[in-house]
Motif scaffolding. Sequence first.
Motif, PDB file in Angstrom:
ATOM      1  N   THR A 273       0.683   0.901   5.742  1.00  0.00           N
ATOM      2  CA  THR A 273       1.465   0.606   6.950  1.00  0.00           C
ATOM      3  C   THR A 273       2.716  -0.218   6.636  1.00  0.00           C
ATOM      4  O   THR A 273       3.448  -0.593   7.545  1.00  0.00           O
ATOM      5  CB  THR A 273       0.604  -0.146   7.989  1.00  0.00           C
ATOM      6  N   ARG A 274       2.965  -0.475   5.345  1.00  0.00           N
ATOM      7  CA  ARG A 274       4.137  -1.267   4.948  1.00  0.00           C
ATOM      8  C   ARG A 274       5.014  -0.576   3.904  1.00  0.00           C
ATOM      9  O   ARG A 274       6.098  -1.065   3.594  1.00  0.00           O
ATOM     10  CB  ARG A 274       3.680  -2.606   4.325  1.00  0.00           C
ATOM     11  N   ALA A 275       4.538   0.538   3.327  1.00  0.00           N
ATOM     12  CA  ALA A 275       5.173   1.090   2.118  1.00  0.00           C
ATOM     13  C   ALA A 275       6.184   2.198   2.400  1.00  0.00           C
ATOM     14  O   ALA A 275       6.593   2.912   1.488  1.00  0.00           O
ATOM     15  CB  ALA A 275       4.101   1.584   1.148  1.00  0.00           C
ATOM     16  N   GLY A 276       6.598   2.341   3.660  1.00  0.00           N
ATOM     17  CA  GLY A 276       7.495   3.444   4.022  1.00  0.00           C
ATOM     18  C   GLY A 276       8.787   3.479   3.236  1.00  0.00           C
ATOM     19  O   GLY A 276       9.280   4.554   2.882  1.00  0.00           O
ATOM     20  N   LEU A 277       9.360   2.300   2.939  1.00  0.00           N
ATOM     21  CA  LEU A 277      10.627   2.273   2.200  1.00  0.00           C
ATOM     22  C   LEU A 277      10.469   2.908   0.823  1.00  0.00           C
ATOM     23  O   LEU A 277      11.309   3.709   0.403  1.00  0.00           O
ATOM     24  CB  LEU A 277      11.141   0.840   2.034  1.00  0.00           C
ATOM     25  N   PHE A 278       9.403   2.554   0.118  1.00  0.00           N
ATOM     26  CA  PHE A 278       9.240   3.040  -1.256  1.00  0.00           C
ATOM     27  C   PHE A 278       9.030   4.557  -1.269  1.00  0.00           C
ATOM     28  O   PHE A 278       9.539   5.260  -2.145  1.00  0.00           O
ATOM     29  CB  PHE A 278       8.100   2.292  -1.946  1.00  0.00           C
ATOM     30  N   ILE A 279       8.301   5.075  -0.268  1.00  0.00           N
ATOM     31  CA  ILE A 279       8.139   6.530  -0.128  1.00  0.00           C
ATOM     32  C   ILE A 279       9.510   7.175   0.093  1.00  0.00           C
ATOM     33  O   ILE A 279       9.856   8.186  -0.530  1.00  0.00           O
ATOM     34  CB  ILE A 279       7.195   6.840   1.053  1.00  0.00           C
ATOM     35  N   THR A 280      10.316   6.578   0.982  1.00  0.00           N
ATOM     36  CA  THR A 280      11.635   7.122   1.313  1.00  0.00           C
ATOM     37  C   THR A 280      12.557   7.116   0.100  1.00  0.00           C
ATOM     38  O   THR A 280      13.263   8.102  -0.175  1.00  0.00           O
ATOM     39  CB  THR A 280      12.259   6.308   2.466  1.00  0.00           C
ATOM     40  N   LEU A 281      12.560   6.013  -0.646  1.00  0.00           N
ATOM     41  CA  LEU A 281      13.422   5.924  -1.835  1.00  0.00           C
ATOM     42  C   LEU A 281      13.069   7.016  -2.851  1.00  0.00           C
ATOM     43  O   LEU A 281      13.958   7.642  -3.431  1.00  0.00           O
ATOM     44  CB  LEU A 281      13.289   4.544  -2.476  1.00  0.00           C
ATOM     45  N   LEU A 288      11.759   5.132  -9.262  1.00  0.00           N
ATOM     46  CA  LEU A 288      10.886   4.038  -8.834  1.00  0.00           C
ATOM     47  C   LEU A 288       9.451   4.457  -9.101  1.00  0.00           C
ATOM     48  O   LEU A 288       8.978   5.461  -8.567  1.00  0.00           O
ATOM     49  CB  LEU A 288      11.100   3.767  -7.333  1.00  0.00           C
ATOM     50  N   THR A 289       8.755   3.705  -9.942  1.00  0.00           N
ATOM     51  CA  THR A 289       7.386   4.077 -10.311  1.00  0.00           C
ATOM     52  C   THR A 289       6.424   2.942 -10.011  1.00  0.00           C
ATOM     53  O   THR A 289       6.803   1.764  -9.998  1.00  0.00           O
ATOM     54  CB  THR A 289       7.297   4.444 -11.809  1.00  0.00           C
ATOM     55  N   TYR A 290       5.154   3.325  -9.738  1.00  0.00           N
ATOM     56  CA  TYR A 290       4.071   2.362  -9.519  1.00  0.00           C
ATOM     57  C   TYR A 290       3.281   2.256 -10.814  1.00  0.00           C
ATOM     58  O   TYR A 290       2.829   3.265 -11.349  1.00  0.00           O
ATOM     59  CB  TYR A 290       3.119   2.824  -8.415  1.00  0.00           C
ATOM     60  N   GLU A 291       3.105   1.029 -11.298  1.00  0.00           N
ATOM     61  CA  GLU A 291       2.319   0.806 -12.508  1.00  0.00           C
ATOM     62  C   GLU A 291       1.141  -0.115 -12.174  1.00  0.00           C
ATOM     63  O   GLU A 291       1.236  -0.937 -11.269  1.00  0.00           O
ATOM     64  CB  GLU A 291       3.200   0.179 -13.603  1.00  0.00           C
ATOM     65  N   GLU A 293      -1.833   0.273 -10.714  1.00  0.00           N
ATOM     66  CA  GLU A 293      -2.297   0.308  -9.316  1.00  0.00           C
ATOM     67  C   GLU A 293      -3.729  -0.212  -9.227  1.00  0.00           C
ATOM     68  O   GLU A 293      -4.575   0.105 -10.048  1.00  0.00           O
ATOM     69  CB  GLU A 293      -2.220   1.750  -8.780  1.00  0.00           C
ATOM     70  N   ARG A 294      -3.991  -1.042  -8.188  1.00  0.00           N
ATOM     71  CA  ARG A 294      -5.309  -1.679  -8.070  1.00  0.00           C
ATOM     72  C   ARG A 294      -5.494  -2.178  -6.638  1.00  0.00           C
ATOM     73  O   ARG A 294      -4.630  -1.976  -5.795  1.00  0.00           O
ATOM     74  CB  ARG A 294      -5.392  -2.856  -9.057  1.00  0.00           C
ATOM     75  N   GLU A 295      -6.620  -2.837  -6.372  1.00  0.00           N
ATOM     76  CA  GLU A 295      -6.878  -3.450  -5.066  1.00  0.00           C
ATOM     77  C   GLU A 295      -7.021  -4.948  -5.236  1.00  0.00           C
ATOM     78  O   GLU A 295      -7.605  -5.422  -6.204  1.00  0.00           O
ATOM     79  CB  GLU A 295      -8.156  -2.875  -4.439  1.00  0.00           C
ATOM     80  N   ALA A 296      -6.480  -5.725  -4.266  1.00  0.00           N
ATOM     81  CA  ALA A 296      -6.637  -7.177  -4.269  1.00  0.00           C
ATOM     82  C   ALA A 296      -6.798  -7.637  -2.830  1.00  0.00           C
ATOM     83  O   ALA A 296      -5.941  -7.361  -1.995  1.00  0.00           O
ATOM     84  CB  ALA A 296      -5.429  -7.849  -4.913  1.00  0.00           C
ATOM     85  N   GLY A 297      -7.925  -8.308  -2.547  1.00  0.00           N
ATOM     86  CA  GLY A 297      -8.152  -8.827  -1.201  1.00  0.00           C
ATOM     87  C   GLY A 297      -8.142  -7.756  -0.126  1.00  0.00           C
ATOM     88  O   GLY A 297      -7.667  -7.987   0.981  1.00  0.00           O
ATOM     89  N   GLY A 298      -8.652  -6.561  -0.471  1.00  0.00           N
ATOM     90  CA  GLY A 298      -8.700  -5.488   0.509  1.00  0.00           C
ATOM     91  C   GLY A 298      -7.387  -4.759   0.706  1.00  0.00           C
ATOM     92  O   GLY A 298      -7.283  -3.869   1.550  1.00  0.00           O
ATOM     93  N   GLU A 299      -6.359  -5.125  -0.073  1.00  0.00           N
ATOM     94  CA  GLU A 299      -5.044  -4.495   0.061  1.00  0.00           C
ATOM     95  C   GLU A 299      -4.680  -3.788  -1.244  1.00  0.00           C
ATOM     96  O   GLU A 299      -4.888  -4.338  -2.334  1.00  0.00           O
ATOM     97  CB  GLU A 299      -3.970  -5.560   0.355  1.00  0.00           C
ATOM     98  N   PRO A 300      -4.116  -2.554  -1.177  1.00  0.00           N
ATOM     99  CA  PRO A 300      -3.651  -1.886  -2.391  1.00  0.00           C
ATOM    100  C   PRO A 300      -2.430  -2.610  -2.980  1.00  0.00           C
ATOM    101  O   PRO A 300      -1.560  -3.065  -2.235  1.00  0.00           O
ATOM    102  CB  PRO A 300      -3.282  -0.480  -1.926  1.00  0.00           C
ATOM    103  N   VAL A 301      -2.400  -2.722  -4.303  1.00  0.00           N
ATOM    104  CA  VAL A 301      -1.362  -3.488  -5.003  1.00  0.00           C
ATOM    105  C   VAL A 301      -0.908  -2.694  -6.229  1.00  0.00           C
ATOM    106  O   VAL A 301      -1.701  -1.959  -6.826  1.00  0.00           O
ATOM    107  CB  VAL A 301      -1.929  -4.866  -5.439  1.00  0.00           C
ATOM    108  N   ALA A 302       0.367  -2.821  -6.607  1.00  0.00           N
ATOM    109  CA  ALA A 302       0.868  -2.219  -7.853  1.00  0.00           C
ATOM    110  C   ALA A 302       2.065  -3.018  -8.348  1.00  0.00           C
ATOM    111  O   ALA A 302       2.644  -3.829  -7.619  1.00  0.00           O
ATOM    112  CB  ALA A 302       1.260  -0.765  -7.633  1.00  0.00           C
ATOM    113  N   ASP A 303       2.435  -2.776  -9.617  1.00  0.00           N
ATOM    114  CA  ASP A 303       3.691  -3.310 -10.165  1.00  0.00           C
ATOM    115  C   ASP A 303       4.756  -2.229  -9.967  1.00  0.00           C
ATOM    116  O   ASP A 303       4.521  -1.062 -10.283  1.00  0.00           O
ATOM    117  CB  ASP A 303       3.532  -3.615 -11.659  1.00  0.00           C
ATOM    118  N   LEU A 304       5.913  -2.608  -9.456  1.00  0.00           N
ATOM    119  CA  LEU A 304       6.983  -1.651  -9.202  1.00  0.00           C
ATOM    120  C   LEU A 304       8.026  -1.726 -10.309  1.00  0.00           C
ATOM    121  O   LEU A 304       8.509  -2.810 -10.634  1.00  0.00           O
ATOM    122  CB  LEU A 304       7.670  -1.949  -7.858  1.00  0.00           C
ATOM    123  N   ARG A 305       8.355  -0.573 -10.892  1.00  0.00           N
ATOM    124  CA  ARG A 305       9.454  -0.511 -11.861  1.00  0.00           C
ATOM    125  C   ARG A 305      10.598   0.288 -11.250  1.00  0.00           C
ATOM    126  O   ARG A 305      10.400   1.419 -10.801  1.00  0.00           O
ATOM    127  CB  ARG A 305       9.018   0.128 -13.181  1.00  0.00           C
TER     128      ARG A 305
END
Length: 450
Positions: A273-281, A288-291, A293-305
Amino acid sequence: MSGHGPATPMTSHPVTGLKGTAEVPGDKSISHRSMILGALSVGETRIEGLLEGEDVLRTAAAMRAFGAEVTDHGGGSWSVHGVGTGGFAEPEDVVDCGNAGTGVRLIMGAMATTPITATFTGDASLRSRPMGRITEPLSLFGTAAYGRAGGLLPMTLQGAASPVPVRYTTPVPSAQVKSAVLLAGLNAPGETVVIEKEATRDHTERMLSGFGATVAVEETPEGRVITLTGQPELVPQDITVPRDPSSAAFLVCAALITEGSDILVPNIGLNPTRAGLFITLREMGADLTYENEREAGGEPVADLRARFSPDMKGINVPPERAPSMIDEYPILSVVAAFAEGRTMMAGVKELRVKESDRIDAMARGLEANGVTVEEGEDWWAVTGMGPKGVPGGGTAAARLDHRIAMSFLCLGMGAQKPVKVDDAGPIATSFPIFERLMGDLGARLVRENH
């Protein structure tokens, strides 16, 4: 301070090769909610990685005013000793929420079903923002609100002495409205139901469940139906706040438009519900790549390059994506200026009532820097000029809006000539280390001497 004291003009000079790793602050949405839900729990909630921007610090101060014990242990580590659902005490003074639109609206919801009275105010920007969209559903619980004409702050809320549960369909896609109603429902008996025709960020639902509330979410023909069972005893939590995708957006976008750039932004929350910009880019052709990828505190998380992307193309951004990227349209319009072709952004009338009228603010600032913009009540379109094609050389008015200020400072990094922002002071509300982080990556941001 945002909206107070002298302006801080700042000029962003063209650079090449933004490089390095940038640790952005904690997520603002989750930081606000951690404070408020911690205050409504019984016992000690511990928070790591809290965003220590002005907005969240105002919410922390407000929670103290309502009787919670809030302690700053340093380095983004905080604790909140809560007073329990319905346990808020009446503040002794006016609650000043500064520039925090999310803060004031969520706090109003949290106190609305407790039989106390509180008066809220904020800075010049917040005092111009409509609160009727919050007070109207809160009145259904039995809450009374007395504000300035047009539903503006300063405003006094009288909490409902005998609250009733509510079934409410949100008239506009707004996580703030939804969250205010759900937080009010905590101290109402029975089931409070919120129906969203379009899904908005779901941090409140996720976090309420994490704190022990019973929340059911169902997709139906009439929309997304969220049912909260009232009067739970919330259980304190240990929270590690993911890093803010809205803050990461500025660094990522600056790298995409600045020649020779290659940056890594670690630990970014990628809640759908927050990642719309990265999809659009990525649809525009961004590198723009996701490195990791994992879960933290119930939320999906990744490193962005993110790397310089000279082959981006303008697109039509789907209107239904707006709720997942509503705060990112200003910086998207900057990227669009460096793409080839026209980028159309529709279904965004919500931007007219943010910290500023963000459509007007971005359109005027882009035009001042040589970019062609068309706009309507709920849309705007940017005609791209290709990589290194934006002339720059203009001054943009920030209008007490942190995201407008940061967007135009990013524009200056990839433009042909420097871009000046009339006041960079408001950036402290959400991203107090923006200037330092950008400088570490190789940006050249110059403050004017007073």
